[in-house]
Design an enzyme around this catalytic site. Structure first.
Site, PDB file in Angstrom:
ATOM      1  N   CYS A  52       0.841  -1.203   0.000  1.00  0.00           N
ATOM      2  CA  CYS A  52       0.000   0.000   0.000  1.00  0.00           C
ATOM      3  C   CYS A  52       0.877   1.255   0.000  1.00  0.00           C
ATOM      4  O   CYS A  52       1.452   1.582  -1.024  1.00  0.00           O
ATOM      5  CB  CYS A  52      -0.980  -0.044   1.165  1.00  0.00           C
ATOM      6  N   GLU A  89      -1.508  -9.039   3.772  1.00  0.00           N
ATOM      7  CA  GLU A  89      -1.277  -9.595   5.109  1.00  0.00           C
ATOM      8  C   GLU A  89      -2.562 -10.048   5.800  1.00  0.00           C
ATOM      9  O   GLU A  89      -2.540 -10.930   6.649  1.00  0.00           O
ATOM     10  CB  GLU A  89      -0.538  -8.581   5.994  1.00  0.00           C
ATOM     11  N   HIS A 126      -3.563  -4.980   0.709  1.00  0.00           N
ATOM     12  CA  HIS A 126      -2.953  -5.508   1.940  1.00  0.00           C
ATOM     13  C   HIS A 126      -3.054  -7.038   1.999  1.00  0.00           C
ATOM     14  O   HIS A 126      -3.997  -7.563   2.594  1.00  0.00           O
ATOM     15  CB  HIS A 126      -3.673  -4.927   3.162  1.00  0.00           C
TER      16      HIS A 126
HETATM   17  N1  GLN Z   1      -1.759   6.851   2.876  1.00  0.00           N
HETATM   18  C1  GLN Z   1      -1.885   6.097   1.675  1.00  0.00           C
HETATM   19  C2  GLN Z   1      -3.246   6.278   1.035  1.00  0.00           C
HETATM   20  O1  GLN Z   1      -4.165   6.722   1.669  1.00  0.00           O
HETATM   21  C3  GLN Z   1      -1.600   4.626   1.916  1.00  0.00           C
HETATM   22  C4  GLN Z   1      -2.584   3.990   2.834  1.00  0.00           C
HETATM   23  C5  GLN Z   1      -2.115   2.643   3.326  1.00  0.00           C
HETATM   24  O2  GLN Z   1      -0.938   2.331   3.252  1.00  0.00           O
HETATM   25  N2  GLN Z   1      -3.018   1.844   3.855  1.00  0.00           N
HETATM   26  O3  GLN Z   1      -3.426   5.967  -0.111  1.00  0.00           O
END
Ligand code: GLN
EC number: 6.3.4.2
Length: 542
Positions: free
Chosen positions: A389, A517, A515
């Site tokens: 992400c 994970e 994600h």
């Molecule tokens: N801050 C980034 C976004 O909002 C990544 C968010 C995250 O890593 N979950 O896109």
């Protein structure tokens, strides 16, 4: 069949209630029952979405985009029943619903009270989970907090009512307590006696006690506890400190016949137990050889729970690759402060450096430049890098700044005025004031390009993983970025959004916008974590 098990905790917090509840779930699944897990959280927040990871640990995301308590992550790792926002019940949600109904006049002028209205709403939500699927056999409901807390009283009262309404053969109370050691090896049962009294004051007689203790309790101690608490001694179990892994806990309970006693009390005929996946997982654990050191470069490093699912997934991947994974937690601001990334990450680092780098998810600007340094360092030194992400967005910023030479390249999350907003909001998001609503949350399908690390991991073109972010790879820069060699290897189904980027001419450099994970299990590691650790092991040469 619809049975309920309420798991409560006494004496103090952090006894491993979530692990105990999940382990019981794993054992019942092992006997072929369909289990659903529910967490009741006494806090007033409607969900965990607004809670700081510094204080509360990670936000666990479900397929339907629920931003839930991290205990649901435990459930997902130990059991296989579906989890959605319905499996996470908070005081905030319950009150929100009741107050909305009151405003709509649905209580017909009656005085709206904790009992019965709040407790009814709690019961309805628990019953709704049991009815979601006709095949559900058992719903395990973990009540957060410690008995005696003011906040959890309505949840305990709802449990009491359900025991009364559905009968003790259908609803079971399992209570977790602490048996502390005082002096030299003297185990004390008094806190447990008091904890059960506190439960009895709430009108609940526990059927099963799970006692957290440094060692296995002796028969005489169990009998003593039984005598003072009205719990049969065969229903007093020990959750002793395991020095292996928490994933051994289901087997620890199995050896003590926890699942058999529970089923007997619920009047359910026991079935053959198949715990093979758990035994083979432990076999893998016992045959780990060698070690890899993974530098996790993030911003919430002080609290282990902030990246709980990431750390667990790395452990799972280690099991699958039969290698110990050492977590080297690196606060990205440390990298930001130094000119010399080598001194923090490389062989010249005080602790001997790392074998691979993972940049996990995160929000806000602090520490971003340190993460970009980590990405550039892994790229140049040909060390495996896994970006999740924010970690993928960091790869994109690094590429723009350090390969294309756009020094001001950034995400508009961190710099609104950059001429090179390589990560940005989608156009239709820009004016939205209510950021909460603009997040890409929950399950999305990604399509993996052939001949990519992404495809190689899943061995499938269509991948379903969960998202929680607002910003995206900016499509306006697609051409320049790829012309300079960055590979885009995953897209949403309509190709409008980039889901994965990779480095070529590198042992393993992959960033994904989702994600992975959240779906990793000790018995089946996430494919991306598995391949990342495999690549680390290979580059390290062990
Ligand atoms: N801050 C980034 C976004 O909002 C990544 C968010 C995250 O890593 N979950 O896109």
């Amino acid at each position: 069949m619809n049975k309920f098990i309420f798991v409560t905790g006494g004496v103090c917090s952090s006894l491993g209630k979530g692990v105990a509840a999940s382990s019981l779930g794993a054992l019942l699944e092992g006997r072929g029952f369909n289990v659903r897990m529910v967490k009741c959280d006494p806090y007033i927040n409607v969900d965990a979405g607004t809670m700081s990871p510094y204080q509360h640990g990670e936000v666990y995301v479900t397929d339907d985009g629920g931003e839930t308590d991290l205990d649901l992550g435990n459930y997902a790792r130990f059991t296989s029943g579906p989890l959605s926002r319905a499996n996470s019940i908070t005081t905030g949600q319950v009150y929100e619903t009741v107050i909305r109904k009151e405003r709509e006049g649905r209580y017909l002028g009656r005085c709206v009270q904790v009992i019965p209205h709040i407790t009814d709403e709690i019961k309805n939500r628990i019953l709704a989970v049991s009815k979601e699927d006709a095949d559900t056999d058992v719903v395990i409901v973990e009540i957060g907090g410690t008995v005696g807390d003011i906040e959890s009283i309505p949840f305990l009262e709802a449990a009491r009512q359900l025991i009364h309404e559905l009968g003790r053969e259908n609803v079971l109370s399992a209570h977790l307590t602490l048996i502390p050691e005082v002096g030299e090896g003297e185990l004390k049962t008094k806190p447990t006696q008091h904890s059960v009294k506190a439960m009895q004051e709430q009108g609940i007689q526990p059927d099963v006690l799970i006692c957290r203790a440094p060692v296995m309790l002796e028969e005489a101690t169990r009998r003593k506890i039984a005598l003072f608490t009205n719990v049969e001694s065969e229903a007093v179990f020990t959750s002793y400190n395991v020095d292996t892994t928490i994933y051994e806990v289901p087997l620890v309970f199995f050896d003590q016949k926890l699942d058999q006693v529970v089923l007997k009390k619920l009047g359910v005929e026991s079935r053959h137990a198949n715990l093979k996946p758990w035994y083979s997982m432990m076999e893998r654990f016992n045959s780990l050889s060698g070690k890899v050191r993974i530098g996790i470069v993030g911003k919430y490093m002080d609290l282990h729970d902030s990246y709980k699912s990431v750390f667990e997934a790395l452990f799972h991947a280690g099991l699958e690759n039969r290698v110990e994974v050492e977590l080297v937690k690196i606060d990205s601001s440390r990298l930001e402060e130094t000119e010399d990334a080598d001194a923090v990450l490389g062989a010249s680092a005080a602790d001997g450096g790392v074998d691979g780098i993972l940049v996990p998810g995160g929000f806000g600007q602090r520490g971003i430049n340190g993460m970009v340094k980590a990405s550039a360092w892994a790229r140049k030194n040909k060390l495996p890098y896994f970006g999740i992400c924010l970690g993928m967005q960091i790869m994109v910023i690094d590429w723009a700044r350090n390969v294309l030479g756009w020094e001001d390249a950034d995400s508009t999350e961190f710099n609104q005025d950059t001429k090179h907003p390589v990560v940005s909001l989608l156009e239709d998001q820009v004016d939205v004031k209510n950021y909460g609503g603009t997040m890409r949350l929950g399950k999305w399908i990604s399509l993996a390009e052939p001949n990519s690390l992404f495809f190689a991991a899943y061995k499938e073109k269509t991948v379903s993983e969960r998202h929680r972010h607002r910003y995206e790879f900016a499509n306006t820069f697609r051409k320049e970025m790829t012309d300079a060699g960055l590979q885009l290897t995953g897209f949403t189904e309509d190709k409008s959004l980039v889901e994965a980027v990779e480095w070529s001419d590198h042992p393993w450099g992959l960033g994904v916008q989702f994600h992975p994970e959240f779906k990793s299990k000790p018995t089946a590691a996430s494919p991306l974590f598995r391949d990342f650790i495999a690549a680390v092991k290979k580059t390290k040469g062990n």
